[in-house]
Design an enzyme around this catalytic site. Structure first.
Site, PDB file in Angstrom:
ATOM      1  N   SER A  88      23.696  28.294   9.370  1.00 34.97           N
ATOM      2  CA  SER A  88      24.514  29.030   7.730  1.00 34.97           C
ATOM      3  C   SER A  88      26.228  29.928   8.054  1.00 34.97           C
ATOM      4  CB  SER A  88      23.195  28.969   6.951  1.00 34.97           C
ATOM      5  OG  SER A  88      22.756  30.821   7.047  1.00 34.97           O
ATOM      6  N   ALA A  91      28.475  27.844   9.276  1.00 27.17           N
ATOM      7  CA  ALA A  91      29.222  26.640   8.895  1.00 27.17           C
ATOM      8  C   ALA A  91      29.564  27.084   7.581  1.00 27.17           C
ATOM      9  CB  ALA A  91      27.823  25.448   8.202  1.00 27.17           C
ATOM     10  N   ASP A 132      27.452  27.345  17.304  1.00 21.87           N
ATOM     11  CA  ASP A 132      27.558  26.534  16.205  1.00 21.87           C
ATOM     12  C   ASP A 132      28.916  26.566  15.072  1.00 21.87           C
ATOM     13  OD1 ASP A 132      24.605  27.758  16.912  1.00 21.87           O
ATOM     14  OD2 ASP A 132      24.803  29.181  15.080  1.00 21.87           O
TER      15      ASP A 132
END
Ligand code: PMV
Length: 312
Positions: A88, A91, A132
């Site tokens: 998260s 992102a 990520d």
């Protein structure tokens, strides 16, 4: 331009988490749970319509610092539970970096966004790999440090003495079910735990090497569309990650419950709680067993776009 909305996907890791921090191979897929960020110029920093010092978020503070910005008002809407191992904060960093670029009238350059978002993650966590942030930027599927053709090369990212060669991958149609334990487990302390274990024990260092080796085998299975072979490697990876000390009872419970109906299952992300993932052709049954053991299941669609402008 005075109002920009950008979204970026979260992700799960098929193979290679933790070992990727040491430059070993890894494979990650973007998933259709997105972090959406709306920004507009303002006379003070605001988050979700309330006056707030945006710079209390280390990720946003780092990125704001790179853009020499006047105050902005930011609205955040996340479909990704924080600390769940689904990336998260990556992102958020990717979407925020892209939103500020768009607000300043710049074209979205994926390589620059991936690099800036990685630096923001590193600044906030003091450690970690660019996995990520790269998968959230590119979307679809990526491999790190896996031999690949020139056409699939996306970008290289280096930090300290490590370099990650990031490439896009073709992922055949496969169904995954993610199971969230509901336990929030921040990434930094788990990465640090593995580092200490690895520094003290040659044995732990061998496990990290072994994760790297089986990730290359897993890539071979993906290329051959061998779901059974890939599933077995995922389950073996879960055992190796457990030996490294990053699994927990709740994750093991969800993995064990899924295995009779899956090709393979493992924790995904940093562990310690967060999420597991099962590769299966019985997604409904696997979702039900995850829910019956107290987990929150998500059937995952892959083939998801990377960072993109939603409205301007
Ligand atoms: O828990 P997440 O989603 O932040 O995943 C972290 C993956 C690690 O390999 C454990 C750390 C990293 O930076 O690659």
């Amino acid at each position: 331009m005075n109002d920009i909305t950008v979204s970026a996907p979260s992700k799960f890791v098929i193979l290679g988490e933790h070992a990727v921090v040491y430059g070993k191979p890894a494979i990650a897929l973007a998933i259709d749970r997105r972090f959406t960020v709306r920004v507009r110029r303002s006379n003070e920093f605001r988050i979700n319509n309330e006056a707030s010092d945006i710079r209390t978020s280390p990720h946003m503070r780092y990125i704001i610092g790179q853009h020499n910005m006047i105050p902005v008002s930011v609205n955040l809407d996340s479909k990704v539970p924080a600390g769940s191992g689904l990336g998260s904060s990556a992102a958020l960093s990717v979407a925020f970096s892209a939103a500020l670029r768009a607000l300043n009238g710049f074209r979205l350059n994926p390589e620059s966004i991936a690099k800036e978002a990685y630096e923001a993650e590193y600044y906030a966590q003091g450690r970690g790999s660019p996995m990520d942030t790269s998968v959230s930027t590119h979307g679809h599927g990526i491999a790190l440090n896996v031999p690949n053709s020139k056409e699939n090369h996306l970008w290289n990212i280096s930090k300290n003495d490590k370099t990650w060669d990031i490439s896009k991958i073709e992922v055949p149609k496969m169904t995954f079910v993610i199971g969230y334990t509901g336990i929030r487990a921040p990434t930094g302390p788990l990465v640090e735990k593995v580092r200490k274990y690895k520094d003290r024990n040659k044995f732990a260092s061998d496990i990290v090497d072994e994760i790297g080796n089986i990730t290359l085998e897993g890539m071979d299975k993906i290329r051959k569309n061998d779901v059974e072979g890939l599933g077995k490697i995922m389950t073996y990876d879960h055992k190796l990650l457990s030996i490294l000390g990053v699994s927990c009872n709740e994750l093991n419970k969800l993995v064990d419950a899924s295995l009779p109906y899956s090709y393979g299952a493992k924790l995904t992300g940093s562990g310690g709680g967060g999420c597991m993932v099962a590769l299966t052709d019985k997604p409904k049954i696997v979702s039900d067993v995850i829910a019956s053991r107290g987990g929150i299941p998500y059937i995952v669609s892959t083939g998801v776009d990377g960072v993109k402008i939603e409205y301007n």
